[in-house]
Motif scaffolding. Structure first.
Motif, PDB file in Angstrom:
ATOM      1  N   TYR A  31      24.597  24.269 -32.119  1.00 54.77           N
ATOM      2  CA  TYR A  31      25.433  25.459 -31.933  1.00 54.77           C
ATOM      3  C   TYR A  31      26.170  25.829 -33.220  1.00 54.77           C
ATOM      4  N   ASP A  32      26.245  27.118 -33.458  1.00 57.41           N
ATOM      5  CA  ASP A  32      27.149  27.637 -34.471  1.00 57.41           C
ATOM      6  C   ASP A  32      28.569  27.562 -33.913  1.00 57.41           C
ATOM      7  N   MET A  33      29.526  27.433 -34.793  1.00 63.39           N
ATOM      8  CA  MET A  33      30.905  27.272 -34.339  1.00 63.39           C
ATOM      9  C   MET A  33      31.826  28.283 -35.015  1.00 63.39           C
ATOM     10  N   GLY A  49      33.602  31.286 -39.179  1.00 65.95           N
ATOM     11  CA  GLY A  49      32.501  30.672 -38.467  1.00 65.95           C
ATOM     12  C   GLY A  49      31.646  29.841 -39.404  1.00 65.95           C
ATOM     13  N   ILE A  50      30.937  28.886 -38.831  1.00 65.58           N
ATOM     14  CA  ILE A  50      30.069  28.008 -39.615  1.00 65.58           C
ATOM     15  C   ILE A  50      28.767  27.820 -38.855  1.00 65.58           C
ATOM     16  N   GLN A  57      29.072  29.725 -44.116  1.00 63.24           N
ATOM     17  CA  GLN A  57      30.409  29.952 -43.590  1.00 63.24           C
ATOM     18  C   GLN A  57      30.782  31.422 -43.752  1.00 63.24           C
ATOM     19  N   TYR A  58      31.566  31.905 -42.824  1.00 62.66           N
ATOM     20  CA  TYR A  58      31.989  33.298 -42.843  1.00 62.66           C
ATOM     21  C   TYR A  58      33.490  33.343 -42.562  1.00 62.66           C
ATOM     22  N   SER A  70      34.791  23.603 -41.786  1.00 63.12           N
ATOM     23  CA  SER A  70      33.782  22.580 -42.021  1.00 63.12           C
ATOM     24  C   SER A  70      33.439  21.931 -40.686  1.00 63.12           C
ATOM     25  N   ARG A  71      32.394  21.157 -40.687  1.00 67.95           N
ATOM     26  CA  ARG A  71      32.003  20.483 -39.461  1.00 67.95           C
ATOM     27  C   ARG A  71      31.390  19.132 -39.796  1.00 67.95           C
ATOM     28  N   ASP A  72      31.488  18.221 -38.829  1.00 64.55           N
ATOM     29  CA  ASP A  72      30.874  16.912 -38.933  1.00 64.55           C
ATOM     30  C   ASP A  72      30.038  16.731 -37.666  1.00 64.55           C
ATOM     31  N   ASN A  73      28.749  16.939 -37.782  1.00 65.16           N
ATOM     32  CA  ASN A  73      27.897  16.870 -36.601  1.00 65.16           C
ATOM     33  C   ASN A  73      27.789  15.448 -36.047  1.00 65.16           C
ATOM     34  N   ALA A  74      28.009  14.462 -36.868  1.00 63.35           N
ATOM     35  CA  ALA A  74      27.993  13.073 -36.384  1.00 63.35           C
ATOM     36  C   ALA A  74      29.199  12.786 -35.497  1.00 63.35           C
ATOM     37  N   LYS A  75      30.285  13.525 -35.728  1.00 63.17           N
ATOM     38  CA  LYS A  75      31.509  13.337 -34.944  1.00 63.17           C
ATOM     39  C   LYS A  75      31.723  14.450 -33.926  1.00 63.17           C
TER      40      LYS A  75
END
Length: 123
Positions: A31-33, A49-50, A57-58, A70-75
């Motif tokens: 998913y975009d966030m 958004g990311i 990023q926007y 930012s995002r951490d997909n592992a977390k």
């Protein structure tokens, strides 16, 4: 499905806050966030958004150069670092999950929403 936003609070103008949004119950990395905010007496607006990979990023113009998503997909977590805060940044901030088909700012693309965290910037 749950999006749990945290990190809001009271800060003086010029200060910084870091918001976090922990996701559960869905495949976060697909998913975009985004982060939206609603200021007192105003409509909800897109902030940033990311993309699902984190590669794009926007930002709304009013926060460019001050906010970083930012995002951490592992977390299963998305972050919003807010620097040089201004009184006009005071709002409830919401994280949301989307499958972008057009503009990242289009709220109709967002299918899951968090409960919001309040950011108050004193001048």
């Amino acid at each position: 499905v749950q999006l749990q936003a945290s990190g809001g609070g009271l800060v003086q103008a010029g200060g910084s806050l870091r918001l976090s949004c922990a996701a559960s119950g869905f495949s976060f990395s697909t998913y975009d966030m985004g982060w939206f905010r609603r200021a007192p007496g105003k409509e909800r607006e897109f902030v940033t958004g990311i993309s699902r990979s984190g590669g794009s990023q926007y930002y709304v113009d009013s926060v460019k150069g001050r906010f970083t998503i930012s995002r951490d997909n592992a977390k299963n977590t998305v972050y919003l670092q807010m620097n040089s805060l201004k009184a006009e940044d005071t709002a409830v901030y919401y994280c949301a999950a989307a499958t972008w088909s057009g503009r990242p700012s289009d709220s109709s693309s967002y299918v899951y929403w968090g409960q919001g965290t309040l950011v108050t910037v004193s001048s």
